[in-house]
Design a protein around this motif. Sequence first.
Motif, mmCIF file in Angstrom:
data_model
loop_
_atom_site.group_PDB
_atom_site.id
_atom_site.type_symbol
_atom_site.label_atom_id
_atom_site.label_comp_id
_atom_site.label_asym_id
_atom_site.label_seq_id
_atom_site.Cartn_x
_atom_site.Cartn_y
_atom_site.Cartn_z
ATOM 1 N N GLY A 94 8.526 7.808 7.977
ATOM 2 C CA GLY A 94 8.674 7.196 8.751
ATOM 3 C C GLY A 94 7.873 5.501 8.402
ATOM 4 N N GLY A 95 6.459 5.801 7.790
ATOM 5 C CA GLY A 95 5.865 4.850 7.391
ATOM 6 C C GLY A 95 6.378 3.732 6.517
ATOM 7 N N MET A 96 6.170 4.482 5.353
ATOM 8 C CA MET A 96 6.890 4.169 4.193
ATOM 9 C C MET A 96 8.474 3.478 4.011
ATOM 10 S SD MET A 96 5.550 7.426 1.861
ATOM 11 C CE MET A 96 6.018 6.350 0.653
ATOM 12 N N ARG A 97 8.821 4.000 5.129
ATOM 13 C CA ARG A 97 10.460 3.050 4.860
ATOM 14 C C ARG A 97 10.073 1.579 5.642
ATOM 15 N NH1 ARG A 97 13.259 8.691 6.312
ATOM 16 N NH2 ARG A 97 12.657 8.116 8.629
ATOM 17 N N HIS A 100 0.771 -1.061 -0.010
ATOM 18 C CA HIS A 100 0.005 0.338 -0.095
ATOM 19 C C HIS A 100 1.196 1.232 -0.039
ATOM 20 C CE1 HIS A 100 -2.881 -2.011 0.826
ATOM 21 N NE2 HIS A 100 -3.340 -2.980 1.491
ATOM 22 N N ILE A 101 1.912 1.101 -0.951
ATOM 23 C CA ILE A 101 2.559 2.293 -1.358
ATOM 24 C C ILE A 101 2.412 2.961 -2.751
ATOM 25 C CG2 ILE A 101 5.033 3.539 -0.969
ATOM 26 C CD1 ILE A 101 6.086 1.550 0.208
ATOM 27 N N LYS A 102 1.479 4.427 -1.511
ATOM 28 C CA LYS A 102 1.058 5.403 -3.428
ATOM 29 C C LYS A 102 2.320 5.415 -4.291
ATOM 30 C CE LYS A 102 -2.439 6.902 -0.724
ATOM 31 N NZ LYS A 102 -3.313 8.143 0.195
ATOM 32 N N GLU A 103 2.024 4.895 -5.358
ATOM 33 C CA GLU A 103 2.758 5.427 -6.673
ATOM 34 C C GLU A 103 4.541 4.596 -6.514
ATOM 35 O OE1 GLU A 103 3.145 9.989 -6.723
ATOM 36 O OE2 GLU A 103 1.106 10.660 -7.508
ATOM 37 N N THR A 109 -1.044 6.102 13.559
ATOM 38 C CA THR A 109 -2.588 5.805 12.520
ATOM 39 C C THR A 109 -1.018 4.796 12.097
ATOM 40 O OG1 THR A 109 -3.013 8.297 14.132
ATOM 41 C CG2 THR A 109 -2.715 6.843 10.985
ATOM 42 N N VAL A 110 0.557 4.852 11.759
ATOM 43 C CA VAL A 110 1.159 4.720 11.221
ATOM 44 C C VAL A 110 1.314 3.162 11.201
ATOM 45 C CG1 VAL A 110 3.315 4.884 10.060
ATOM 46 C CG2 VAL A 110 2.317 6.437 10.895
#
Length: 606
Positions: free
Chosen positions: A443-446, A426-429, A474-475
Amino acid sequence: MRRLLTNPASLLGAALVAAMVLLALIAPTVWESTASRIDPSQINQGASPAHLLGTDALGRDLLARTLVATRLTLGLAFLATLIGTASGIILGALPALLPRRAGRVVVAAVDILVAFPALLLAMFTAVVTGLGARGAVLGIGVALAPTFARLTHTLTASLAGADYIAAARMLQVPRHRILTRHILPNIAEPLILNTAQAMGSALLGLSAMSFLGMGVQAPSYDWGRLLNEAFGHVYVTPTVVIAPATAVALAGLGFMLLGDSFAKAAAGASDRVGTPVTPVVTPAEEAPVADAVLDVRDLTVAFPGGVTPVRQVSLTVCEKEIVGLVGESGSGKSMTAAAIGQIVPYPGLVGSARMRLCGTDLDALTDAQRRKLLGASLAMVFQDPTSSLNPALRVGGQLAEVATLHDGATRTEARVRAVERLARVHIKEPAQVVRQYPHELSGGMRQRAVIAMGMMGTPRLIIADEPTTALDVTVQREVVKVLREVVDDTRAGALFISHDIAVVSELCDRIAVMYAGRIVEELPADALHTAQHPYTQALIGSLPDMDTDRSRPLATIPGRQPAPGAVTEGCAFADRCALATDRCASARPELRATADTHAVACWEAS
């Protein structure tokens, strides 16, 4: 000290230094009359039975003069080292005391002095202050100071962000007191260790100064002065330089070896004293679990010195199952994960009654076979994604590397797979993210990128070591959701490690509670309210919910967990347990089943 005594180089250095110090103490008393006796009939003679290493221009014995010169040479070297060390530490500490702009000026001056050749700096200082022993000592001291100043400044800067320094500043402790009480005591060890090498450098520098005629002047003499006086006759009687040259070489070698040995011993001080011993574990008798992706029995991790952070841990993880491993910091959770992943740091050793991954006994494989199986079947997600991702490489390249190394995929195939895996978490783009560097992601994307990295192959087991600790609530929920979806989609099993029992109860199917290196309770996540071990009950009780009485203090567990090397034979939780009896202090309870899916290690559990 034990490392030094077993190192031949350190023993040689210590022996040479001890011999030089002994000579400095006794030589002037024993050989002074021989060293000062003038004999016109023996002027500039080579080696002979009467003068083993020859004589000087006045017929004095060179060996005796070399032995007597030991005291002055070492004394001057000690003074130069003291001057260089003290002035260097003061100079390096000044930026911490002065205002920022003035501190930068001091740092710039130190950088310039470090770049200047040390011997030329010493010679310049000696010319300015006056030729002779005093000028040479001051010159060598000034030449040593920049190195100590740079080291002091570097060590001081490394502590500037420490919490206890920030607390002292918040309390408005004066700068000089912060320096003397909080900083200098914590950087003293490397400064002291460098002093031995500085002593060797000072000795060689002073000898060079005297040899060039800028150091000790007649009638006084050190080893460098003796070389200066003998050099004019070296082509006629070469033996005249043997005694002072050998003394300079041996003394310099001794101090250098001793300083190098101190530095190496300090660098290895984190290693426990003793020899690593592989834990002795009896092979498991019960049959392996048929559908388990991970089946571990009596896993034990031991370090030298009797430190055993993991003690007879047994875990089973099946397909599509998430098992939570929960406990306080220091309970052995991360070390358990490292042992399963075969990445326990040296000198730790791992033993187990059984260690099976995807039905294969890891202990029966060669190193190459084990690496291949772990690389393809095990994915590890660590607590800090920043340390898991190389900041100098793009995210896509790091993900693609997994596929190219373990699956033999081409760069194009690996890149396509990287985009697909990033989309799965669920990482956008994702096509844009693969071209970005880790610092460009949140941090959440990493963290999700690290999970995607683990999914680049076809892992059968995912070990997530506190992957939500550094993230906001939330993350955290997003990462937990992604991990659950990944397990359901790939039919992999997962071992989720955390100290947050609320997150574990929400995500996991089963929970294993760990304390002081052992599993003390194992039960289904939805039956957490039926926990029987006092430690598990205390963990649950310390977790506030909407019904918690806010007028009362939060529940806490008194005391602290014992260190891995201080666990006794009895129950490790006995000192903190309100239900503990004499039996708990003397005998350790084994993990026993109280129901089909519930096991507890407690004498008082029903």
